[in-house]
Design a protein around this motif. Sequence first.
Motif, short mmCIF file in Angstrom:
data_model
loop_
_atom_site.label_atom_id
_atom_site.label_comp_id
_atom_site.label_asym_id
_atom_site.label_seq_id
_atom_site.Cartn_x
_atom_site.Cartn_y
_atom_site.Cartn_z
N ASN A 377 0.84 -1.20 0.00
CA ASN A 377 0.00 0.00 0.00
C ASN A 377 0.88 1.25 0.00
O ASN A 377 1.77 1.40 0.84
N PHE A 378 0.61 2.15 -0.96
CA PHE A 378 1.50 3.30 -1.11
C PHE A 378 1.47 4.23 0.09
O PHE A 378 2.44 4.94 0.36
N TRP A 379 0.37 4.23 0.85
CA TRP A 379 0.34 5.06 2.06
C TRP A 379 1.38 4.59 3.06
O TRP A 379 2.02 5.40 3.73
N LEU A 380 1.57 3.29 3.16
CA LEU A 380 2.60 2.77 4.05
C LEU A 380 3.99 3.14 3.54
O LEU A 380 4.85 3.57 4.32
N VAL A 381 4.20 2.99 2.24
CA VAL A 381 5.49 3.37 1.66
C VAL A 381 5.77 4.85 1.91
O VAL A 381 6.90 5.25 2.21
N SER A 382 4.73 5.68 1.81
CA SER A 382 4.88 7.13 2.04
C SER A 382 5.31 7.42 3.47
O SER A 382 6.16 8.28 3.72
N ILE A 383 4.72 6.71 4.43
CA ILE A 383 5.09 6.90 5.83
C ILE A 383 6.55 6.51 6.06
O ILE A 383 7.30 7.21 6.74
N TYR A 384 6.96 5.40 5.46
CA TYR A 384 8.34 4.95 5.61
C TYR A 384 9.30 5.98 5.01
O TYR A 384 10.35 6.29 5.60
N MET A 385 8.97 6.49 3.83
CA MET A 385 9.82 7.50 3.19
C MET A 385 9.88 8.77 4.03
O MET A 385 10.93 9.41 4.15
N PHE A 386 8.73 9.17 4.60
CA PHE A 386 8.69 10.39 5.42
C PHE A 386 9.59 10.25 6.64
O PHE A 386 10.34 11.18 6.98
N LEU A 387 9.53 9.09 7.30
CA LEU A 387 10.37 8.87 8.48
C LEU A 387 11.85 8.96 8.12
O LEU A 387 12.65 9.57 8.83
N MET A 388 12.23 8.34 7.03
CA MET A 388 13.63 8.38 6.61
C MET A 388 14.05 9.80 6.24
O MET A 388 15.11 10.27 6.63
N GLY A 389 13.21 10.52 5.49
CA GLY A 389 13.51 11.90 5.13
C GLY A 389 13.63 12.80 6.35
O GLY A 389 14.52 13.65 6.42
N ALA A 390 12.74 12.60 7.33
CA ALA A 390 12.81 13.40 8.55
C ALA A 390 14.11 13.14 9.29
O ALA A 390 14.72 14.07 9.86
N GLY A 391 14.56 11.89 9.30
CA GLY A 391 15.82 11.57 9.96
C GLY A 391 17.00 12.27 9.32
O GLY A 391 17.87 12.82 10.00
N VAL A 392 17.03 12.29 7.99
CA VAL A 392 18.10 12.99 7.27
C VAL A 392 18.03 14.49 7.55
O VAL A 392 19.05 15.15 7.79
N GLY A 393 16.81 15.06 7.55
CA GLY A 393 16.65 16.50 7.78
C GLY A 393 17.11 16.94 9.15
O GLY A 393 17.65 18.04 9.31
N MET A 394 16.93 16.10 10.15
CA MET A 394 17.32 16.47 11.52
C MET A 394 18.79 16.24 11.81
O MET A 394 19.31 16.76 12.80
N THR A 395 19.48 15.47 10.99
CA THR A 395 20.88 15.14 11.28
C THR A 395 21.88 15.78 10.33
O THR A 395 22.95 16.23 10.75
N MET A 396 21.56 15.87 9.04
CA MET A 396 22.55 16.22 8.03
C MET A 396 23.23 17.56 8.32
O MET A 396 24.44 17.63 8.52
N GLN A 397 22.47 18.66 8.34
CA GLN A 397 23.07 19.98 8.54
C GLN A 397 23.52 20.20 9.97
O GLN A 397 24.50 20.90 10.22
N ASN A 398 22.82 19.59 10.93
CA ASN A 398 23.15 19.84 12.33
C ASN A 398 24.46 19.19 12.75
O ASN A 398 25.11 19.66 13.69
N LEU A 399 24.88 18.12 12.08
CA LEU A 399 26.18 17.54 12.38
C LEU A 399 27.31 18.48 11.95
O LEU A 399 28.32 18.61 12.64
N VAL A 400 27.12 19.16 10.83
CA VAL A 400 28.10 20.18 10.40
C VAL A 400 28.07 21.35 11.37
O VAL A 400 29.10 21.92 11.73
N LEU A 401 26.87 21.71 11.82
CA LEU A 401 26.70 22.84 12.74
C LEU A 401 27.49 22.63 14.04
O LEU A 401 28.21 23.53 14.48
N VAL A 402 27.38 21.46 14.65
CA VAL A 402 28.05 21.24 15.93
C VAL A 402 29.57 21.19 15.76
O VAL A 402 30.31 21.57 16.66
N VAL A 403 30.03 20.73 14.60
CA VAL A 403 31.48 20.74 14.34
C VAL A 403 31.98 22.17 14.19
O VAL A 403 33.01 22.55 14.76
N GLN A 404 31.27 22.99 13.41
CA GLN A 404 31.67 24.38 13.24
C GLN A 404 31.63 25.14 14.55
O GLN A 404 32.42 26.06 14.78
N ASN A 405 30.74 24.75 15.44
CA ASN A 405 30.57 25.43 16.72
C ASN A 405 31.78 25.25 17.63
O ASN A 405 32.09 26.12 18.45
N THR A 406 32.49 24.13 17.50
CA THR A 406 33.60 23.83 18.42
C THR A 406 34.97 23.83 17.74
O THR A 406 35.96 23.49 18.38
#
Length: 573
Positions: A377-406
């Motif tokens: 069911n594509f709704w399930l696939v959509s939820i799985y994709m959303f979770l993965m995308g949210a994980g990338v969004g919360m980690t990708m730039q912020n890992l660079v941010l904390v390195v630049q900070n210190t």
Amino acid sequence: MSQTSPAAATSGAPTPDSDISAPMSHRGVLEALTGLLLGMFVSMLASTVVSSSLPVIVHDLAGTERDYTWVITAMLLTSAISTPVWGKLADLFNRKVLFQIAIIVFVLASATAGFAQNPGMMIASRAVQGLGAGGLAALSQVIMADIISPRDRGRYMGLFGAVMAVSTVGGPLLGGVITDSLGWRWNFFVALPVAVLALIMVQLTLHLRPNQQRKVSIDHAGIVLLGTSVSLLLIWVTNAGHDYGWWSFTTAWMVGGALIAAIAFVVVELRSSEPLIPLSLFRSRTFSLSVLASIATGIAMFGSSVFLSQYMQLARGASPTMAGVLTIPMVAGLLLSSMVVGQLISRYGIWKPYVVAGSVSLIAGLYLLTTIHYDTNFWLVSIYMFLMGAGVGMTMQNLVLVVQNTTGASLIGVASSGVTFFRSLGGTIGVSVMGAAMATRTASLAQSRQSDIGVALKSLGEQGGYWAQQLASGAVPRVSEMPPALRVVLEDIYSGGITHSFWIAVPVAAVSLVAVLLLPNAPLTRMTAAERRDAGERDLAVVSVPQGMEVLDHEASHTPVLVEDDDSDRLKV
């Protein structure tokens, strides 16, 4: 304490006194970001506009599944190798000029790819594209640190999120429409007018303080050794199991050569006066753990975009246009999470809980994607994709941010590009390994389903011979054009191969979560890299607490000294 005007800070003009220049105003930052955002948009658009049409491109060029992987891997390989080089150059030369050069290299290579006549020419063009992409990825992070402090970065994450959304969602949609109407070659030409505008806007709006004049030494040996080591490793991963065995003489000399080059690279870096990647950075717990966490983010970001596009076209029979539409949930998760978390970080100055939550979301999304089939069911696939995308969004730039900070201001370029390099390297290796796993699994499933394929071909009558010839050619099939009887068998085979490849990313994401949990929870500073560099040059204090700049005004009679605390990864007085 006197301060310069925001306009002066923006223009990079020298201050009339010896004090730190004032932070840029909100309007000044927005003006400076205009050209930077356009340049990033060019890079992302030129990459995403072809993502939905790659199966068609490889098919028309008579390429194989391995060619498909190399069209992607070639760009990721050169991007990964060139990223630390661009980062080091950013600490030595004019960052604005370097950014403009990166745009030109990227777009000219994109135009050349539009004239490709065979898979080899396409792969070579994509490799040169990667050189420009590496510069844009590294330099954008360095320039952002110059004009926006870590604490205030979240205020502007919406702009970067909007660019990412328009290019990531609009790119595949535009690419699909162009492919279905004008032909796939026009996908590579669409970025040219935007690139011209980006160059003009960068010239007019982006004004940076010049680097301190000093003698420059380029680590040529380090560049060659790093490129040799990474190239041998990635070429081995891509071709192993096809051209030679995983346990063979070729494997032995390629892996051995990569290890020898890596060891020689370490020796050269220890002795170089201007090392490409200063190994002292790894003494910082924040840098080392962020690098480890970024590898998983790279695998998820690059691997998912590549193999989800294949899933939509090869396992669900979608057209290139529809493949772009169907991946919107992943992009929506990335966009919303990066915007919301960015605002929360700027408002409260707290970053670690969001990065931990992002790592958990990434693991959940990747694991759930291993369970999908061609008829899920594509709704399930959509939820799985959303979770993965949210994980990338919360980690990708912020890992660079904390390195630049210190990280000390003089090492911002190499530190930022270092994290980006290992993210790209992880993504490149991830795509290669996932591609090899998919190809092996798909071939195995196709072999086991030969009887079903034969029955489907017989049911097609006179058309059966044509489709049998198409399958025997070894080229990537256009599943959406197949008759239903054959199409359902091929969709089932490809869905099994593609979802099998996601298992590669799951354990790496689990390691990433452990690394994030161990990251020191250092407070975010309100000082930009340029202000910290000025402070260092004037022997003024740089502190890690947000109130540090407010204290300087009434403590002007003191002259503290900047000291690095390796145990806490903070700058202290």
